[in-house]
Each structure stands twice: as C-alpha cells, then as structure tokens.
Design a protein around this motif. Structure first.
Motif, mmCIF file in Angstrom:
data_model
loop_
_atom_site.group_PDB
_atom_site.id
_atom_site.type_symbol
_atom_site.label_atom_id
_atom_site.label_comp_id
_atom_site.label_asym_id
_atom_site.label_seq_id
_atom_site.Cartn_x
_atom_site.Cartn_y
_atom_site.Cartn_z
ATOM 1 N N ILE B 80 0.832 -1.205 0.000
ATOM 2 C CA ILE B 80 0.000 0.000 0.000
ATOM 3 C C ILE B 80 0.871 1.262 0.000
ATOM 4 O O ILE B 80 0.701 2.143 -0.826
ATOM 5 C CB ILE B 80 -0.928 0.034 1.232
ATOM 6 C CG1 ILE B 80 -1.887 -1.161 1.214
ATOM 7 C CG2 ILE B 80 -1.713 1.334 1.284
ATOM 8 C CD1 ILE B 80 -2.648 -1.350 2.517
ATOM 9 N N TYR B 81 1.790 1.327 0.967
ATOM 10 C CA TYR B 81 2.455 2.604 1.236
ATOM 11 C C TYR B 81 3.834 2.737 0.603
ATOM 12 O O TYR B 81 4.327 3.844 0.424
ATOM 13 C CB TYR B 81 2.561 2.825 2.749
ATOM 14 C CG TYR B 81 1.211 2.954 3.415
ATOM 15 C CD1 TYR B 81 0.450 4.100 3.228
ATOM 16 C CD2 TYR B 81 0.683 1.931 4.185
ATOM 17 C CE1 TYR B 81 -0.800 4.219 3.809
ATOM 18 C CE2 TYR B 81 -0.561 2.037 4.770
ATOM 19 C CZ TYR B 81 -1.296 3.191 4.581
ATOM 20 O OH TYR B 81 -2.541 3.304 5.145
ATOM 21 N N ARG B 95 6.485 3.440 -9.589
ATOM 22 C CA ARG B 95 5.846 4.269 -10.610
ATOM 23 C C ARG B 95 6.111 5.758 -10.405
ATOM 24 O O ARG B 95 6.245 6.510 -11.344
ATOM 25 C CB ARG B 95 4.325 4.058 -10.567
ATOM 26 C CG ARG B 95 3.878 2.726 -11.055
ATOM 27 C CD ARG B 95 3.258 2.859 -12.455
ATOM 28 N NE ARG B 95 2.952 1.548 -12.985
ATOM 29 C CZ ARG B 95 1.727 1.031 -12.962
ATOM 30 N NH1 ARG B 95 0.743 1.715 -12.451
ATOM 31 N NH2 ARG B 95 1.510 -0.160 -13.470
ATOM 32 N N ILE B 96 6.162 6.178 -9.138
ATOM 33 C CA ILE B 96 6.242 7.618 -8.858
ATOM 34 C C ILE B 96 7.617 8.184 -9.244
ATOM 35 O O ILE B 96 7.677 9.236 -9.875
ATOM 36 C CB ILE B 96 5.882 7.910 -7.384
ATOM 37 C CG1 ILE B 96 4.547 7.243 -7.020
ATOM 38 C CG2 ILE B 96 5.812 9.396 -7.096
ATOM 39 C CD1 ILE B 96 3.365 7.642 -7.880
ATOM 40 N N ARG B 99 7.849 9.093 -12.699
ATOM 41 C CA ARG B 99 7.150 10.322 -13.080
ATOM 42 C C ARG B 99 7.845 11.574 -12.553
ATOM 43 O O ARG B 99 7.263 12.652 -12.568
ATOM 44 C CB ARG B 99 5.702 10.318 -12.550
ATOM 45 C CG ARG B 99 4.871 9.153 -13.013
ATOM 46 C CD ARG B 99 4.623 9.234 -14.509
ATOM 47 N NE ARG B 99 3.856 8.106 -14.985
ATOM 48 C CZ ARG B 99 2.579 8.191 -15.370
ATOM 49 N NH1 ARG B 99 1.958 9.325 -15.306
ATOM 50 N NH2 ARG B 99 1.952 7.127 -15.812
ATOM 51 N N GLY B 100 9.046 11.408 -12.021
ATOM 52 C CA GLY B 100 9.802 12.603 -11.659
ATOM 53 C C GLY B 100 10.149 12.756 -10.193
ATOM 54 O O GLY B 100 10.857 13.679 -9.812
ATOM 55 N N PHE B 101 9.664 11.870 -9.346
ATOM 56 C CA PHE B 101 10.035 11.930 -7.929
ATOM 57 C C PHE B 101 11.486 11.456 -7.798
ATOM 58 O O PHE B 101 11.903 10.558 -8.527
ATOM 59 C CB PHE B 101 9.111 11.020 -7.112
ATOM 60 C CG PHE B 101 9.092 11.330 -5.634
ATOM 61 C CD1 PHE B 101 8.199 12.261 -5.130
ATOM 62 C CD2 PHE B 101 9.971 10.702 -4.762
ATOM 63 C CE1 PHE B 101 8.184 12.560 -3.778
ATOM 64 C CE2 PHE B 101 9.956 10.992 -3.411
ATOM 65 C CZ PHE B 101 9.049 11.931 -2.907
ATOM 66 N N PRO B 102 12.283 12.069 -6.893
ATOM 67 C CA PRO B 102 13.670 11.598 -6.746
ATOM 68 C C PRO B 102 13.708 10.102 -6.474
ATOM 69 O O PRO B 102 12.941 9.596 -5.663
ATOM 70 C CB PRO B 102 14.179 12.370 -5.524
ATOM 71 C CG PRO B 102 13.296 13.560 -5.415
ATOM 72 C CD PRO B 102 11.954 13.151 -5.954
ATOM 73 N N ALA B 130 13.726 13.233 0.667
ATOM 74 C CA ALA B 130 12.484 13.707 0.049
ATOM 75 C C ALA B 130 11.264 12.971 0.605
ATOM 76 O O ALA B 130 10.136 13.371 0.372
ATOM 77 C CB ALA B 130 12.547 13.529 -1.458
ATOM 78 N N TYR B 132 8.488 11.911 3.041
ATOM 79 C CA TYR B 132 7.770 12.461 4.189
ATOM 80 C C TYR B 132 7.652 11.413 5.298
ATOM 81 O O TYR B 132 7.819 10.219 5.049
ATOM 82 C CB TYR B 132 6.363 12.867 3.768
ATOM 83 C CG TYR B 132 6.202 14.286 3.295
ATOM 84 C CD1 TYR B 132 7.256 14.981 2.703
ATOM 85 C CD2 TYR B 132 4.968 14.932 3.423
ATOM 86 C CE1 TYR B 132 7.080 16.284 2.254
ATOM 87 C CE2 TYR B 132 4.790 16.233 2.972
ATOM 88 C CZ TYR B 132 5.852 16.900 2.390
ATOM 89 O OH TYR B 132 5.669 18.173 1.954
ATOM 90 N N SER B 133 7.309 11.895 6.472
ATOM 91 C CA SER B 133 6.990 10.976 7.562
ATOM 92 C C SER B 133 5.691 10.242 7.258
ATOM 93 O O SER B 133 4.753 10.813 6.711
ATOM 94 C CB SER B 133 6.831 11.758 8.861
ATOM 95 O OG SER B 133 6.101 10.985 9.792
ATOM 96 N N TYR B 134 5.649 8.966 7.581
ATOM 97 C CA TYR B 134 4.419 8.188 7.416
ATOM 98 C C TYR B 134 3.790 7.860 8.766
ATOM 99 O O TYR B 134 2.951 6.967 8.865
ATOM 100 C CB TYR B 134 4.702 6.907 6.621
ATOM 101 C CG TYR B 134 4.734 7.152 5.128
ATOM 102 C CD1 TYR B 134 5.771 7.876 4.558
ATOM 103 C CD2 TYR B 134 3.713 6.701 4.306
ATOM 104 C CE1 TYR B 134 5.799 8.135 3.197
ATOM 105 C CE2 TYR B 134 3.740 6.958 2.945
ATOM 106 C CZ TYR B 134 4.779 7.674 2.398
ATOM 107 O OH TYR B 134 4.795 7.926 1.053
ATOM 108 N N ASP B 136 1.644 9.337 10.369
ATOM 109 C CA ASP B 136 0.198 9.564 10.417
ATOM 110 C C ASP B 136 -0.564 8.460 9.697
ATOM 111 O O ASP B 136 -1.778 8.362 9.812
ATOM 112 C CB ASP B 136 -0.149 10.924 9.801
ATOM 113 C CG ASP B 136 0.357 11.048 8.360
ATOM 114 O OD1 ASP B 136 1.320 10.332 8.019
ATOM 115 O OD2 ASP B 136 -0.210 11.842 7.590
ATOM 116 N N ARG B 137 0.149 7.625 8.938
ATOM 117 C CA ARG B 137 -0.558 6.628 8.126
ATOM 118 C C ARG B 137 -0.235 5.194 8.518
ATOM 119 O O ARG B 137 -1.008 4.285 8.245
ATOM 120 C CB ARG B 137 -0.207 6.825 6.644
ATOM 121 C CG ARG B 137 -0.942 7.980 6.019
ATOM 122 C CD ARG B 137 -0.314 8.395 4.714
ATOM 123 N NE ARG B 137 0.723 9.378 4.912
ATOM 124 C CZ ARG B 137 1.403 9.955 3.938
ATOM 125 N NH1 ARG B 137 1.166 9.607 2.690
ATOM 126 N NH2 ARG B 137 2.316 10.860 4.180
#
Lengths: 220, 177
Positions: B80-81, B95-96, B99-102, B130, B132-134, B136-137
């Motif tokens: 999922i994450y 995939r990300i 699309r241009g994510f480091p 780059a 983020y903290s996860y 919260d998820r």
C-alpha cells in the motif's frame, strides 16, 4: 328512454380526475427520486482541485488506502490531509497552477474543502471498517473509481440498494485482502465455486441476514 | 369538498421535508461554527496524550516477535504505502520515481542490507530526504512489520535459485521472473 348518466356520475368523474392527478404527481416524484437528476449519480461537483482518481488509482496504481487510510479502522474512509497530497507533490508538479490550492492549504494550514459526492443522510450510520473487514470491496459502492477522471457517485445509495446486499450478503463478499481490487470481471464466471465461497464466508464471519436487516443496524 | 382536498394535500406536504437527512451536528470532515478555525475535527491540545498513546509508544520501542502473520501484514502494508516509490521488489523503481520523484535507494545495496531494522522503522516514523513521515498513516507495529518484510525482500533478491527446494523452484519458473 333510460338516462345515460346515473346520479353519481359527476362524483365518480371527479374522483377519477383526482386519482389521475395524484398518479401523475406520484409518477413525477418517483421518477425524480430514482433518476440521475434526483440522485446525482454520475454528476461531478466543483472541487478545489480537479483531482483525478483515474490518474492516481488507475494509471499510477496507488492503493485506495494510501490516501483513505482510516477506512480499515474507522467508520469513515476519511479525506486525506494536505500533508498526504504533498508527500508526492512536494517533488512532482511543484509549479502546476492546478495544484496551487494544495500548496496554499499547506502554507496556511487550512484544509482543502472537498465536496462529498457519495453522501448518506445523517440518519444512516454507515461504517466503512465493518464492510471492508468482511470483504466488501470499494468498487461495490463507489464503482470504477479508477476510471473516473472527475469523481462522481456511482450509485443512488437508496435504502433498497443497501438492502439488496443486507438481505443476501454472500455474493458481495470477496477475499478481505483484496478489497481495493477494482476489476472483478472474472469472479462471476466460476458460479458454483463462488456460491460455495459465499455460503462459507457468511458462516465463518457469522453474518446473519436477519440481523443485517434490522432497522437499528443502520439507524440508531 | 374543496376544503377536504386542500387538507389532504396539506397532509402530504410534510413528506417533502427531509430535516433528518441533514441534522444540526458536526461530522468530522465538515466545517463547524463551534471553533475559531472553522473545523469540526480538532487537533488535540498540545501536551495531551491519547488513551492508547503509551501503548503506541511502547510498540515503537519494542520490536514485535517475528511471525508469519507479521510478515504478511508487512507485505500488505508495504504494497500500500511503499511500492509507489520503492517498487514491488524494493529496487527503487516504483511508478512515482518514473514520473519525476527523486529515485529512492535500492533496499539491496550494501548500506541498507547492513542497516538494523530499527533504521527502517525510524525512516517511516520521521521521513528521510524527500520522503515524508508516514507516522500519520502507518501504526508503530505495522512499521516493524514493514521493516521485517524489507528484510524478506532483501533475502529474496540475493538468494541463488539453487538454494530453493524443488517445489519453490518450479513456482519461481512458472512465475516467469
């Protein structure tokens, strides 16, 4: 010569006219309630950002729970916080005008105000986690969201639509590990084995249609 | 007669009201006039602890015992994450990034193979570069589950096929990878 009209003919005519008028009103009301115009099925709403589920969930294949993380543990699936959008968009499309409201939301610490498309009346206490835990996939209620460029409700959420499942929950159940799967087109091909699967799951999960159709399951 | 008809129509009118559908209450994602910031959902005041916070903090400190259930949970949460960026095998070709994510580092490089599991838990908790903290998820216990699954991925990608037993080798060949 006998009279053509009896003495009560006038009254009967009036009664018939009244009934015809009532039927017309009823037909219009019922038609309005069941058609898209009343239920807004398939109607998109203006959103702060033209978010595309087709792009994110369909093309990129991001799991529904990446953004709607509360769906397994709470009654609500939840709208993702701006922080969740920015997980990717702090790096990708950082100058896109389309995403300006998202960046502004983060900078000002003010939530984006999304317009809900799948709405239930306040007297319905729907619980996402209960449905997901038993294996009702997202697509059953929300439709092929992975094909929606702009998000719209997929079903009317009328009570009879809910009851269709609650009276006979077996066929709606899928493996709980695959609730976010969108395409179930092959599922109904193996009729016999899935009928057994449905019966088994209903037994194992202690799902009782008699209880599921009691008023207080959804209305408290 | 006329009065009777009017009375009947008047009785039918309340059916058009739907006050129950929109009750005077604030649901969690809705705006509310009760608070200055206009949100119904309020962040807890600073310095407060939720009832289950001590348990969550303990779960973050203490690594849970490794069980098949924990690994399965880790595989699911990883899918999922983590897969959007880190990819299904953990090589960083998700995939990300395409699309241009480091591009994130591969989990199969020597530095990350040598890193303790706590390193992955800490990165999920606090973020890294780059990323983020996860926190919260992903719940603390699930962070350990994901760390355990990353270990399984690391082993899977450096295991010679000859080390597998016959049944596993057949399944590997059938899967075509």
């Amino acid at each position: 010569m006998a009279q053509i009209f009896t003495a009560s003919a006038d009254t009967r005519l009036r009664a018939m006219l009244l009934m015809a008028a009532a039927a017309l009103v009823l037909a219009i009301v019922a038609g309005y309630a069941s058609q898209g115009y009343g239920t807004v099925v398939g109607w998109v709403r203006d959103q702060p950002v033209p978010f595309s589920h087709r792009h994110h969930a369909g093309d990129l294949g991001i799991d529904c729970r990446y953004c709607h993380g509360a769906v397994e543990t709470s009654s609500r699936a939840g709208f993702p916080a701006t922080h969740v959008c920015m997980t990717c968009h702090s790096q990708i499309w950082t100058n896109a005008g389309m995403l300006a409201p998202v960046r502004l939301s983060l900078a000002q610490d003010k939530p984006l105000i999304w317009q809900r498309v799948s709405k239930l009346p306040d007297y319905v206490y729907f619980n996402h986690s209960a449905h997901v835990a038993k294996g009702v996939p997202c697509v059953t209620c929300h439709g092929r969201i992975d094909r929606m460029p702009l998000t719209a409700a997929a079903h009317s959420f009328h009570m009879n639509w809910c009851l269709d499942c609650h009276r006979n929950p077996g066929p709606a159940l899928r493996p709980p590990g695959e609730v976010t799967r969108m395409d179930w087109s092959g599922w109904d091909d193996s009729v016999e084995s899935h009928r057994q699967y449905a019966a088994l799951r209903v037994r194992v999960e202690h799902i009782d249609p008699v209880k599921l159709t009691q008023c207080n399951v959804c209305h408290r | 007669m006329k009065r009777a008809i009017l009375l009947v129509l008047l009785c039918l009118l309340p059916a058009a009201c739907n006050d129950m559908g929109r009750q005077p209450r604030s649901d969690s994602d809705e705006p509310s006039k009760l608070f200055a910031d206009g949100k119904a959902l309020q962040a807890p005041p600073e310095g407060t602890l939720a009832r289950d916070d001590p348990a969550r903090m303990a779960a973050l400190q203490n690594r849970p015992p490794l069980t098949p259930a924990l690994l399965q949970r880790g595989a699911e949460r990883y899918a999922i994450y983590c897969t959007p960026c880190h990819g299904l095998t953990g090589d960083g070709h998700g995939r990300i990034p395409s699309r241009g994510f480091p591009q994130p580092p591969s989990f199969h490089e020597a530095r990350l193979k040598a890193a303790p599991s706590r390193h992955f838990v800490d990165v999920i908790t606090a973020g890294y570069g780059a990323m983020y903290s996860y926190s919260d998820r992903i719940e603390p216990r699930d962070r350990w589950a994901i760390a355990a699954y990353i270990r399984a991925l690391q082993i899977s990608q450096s295991m010679p096929a000859s080390a597998l037993d016959e049944d596993e080798r057949r399944r590997l060949e059938e899967s075509g990878s």
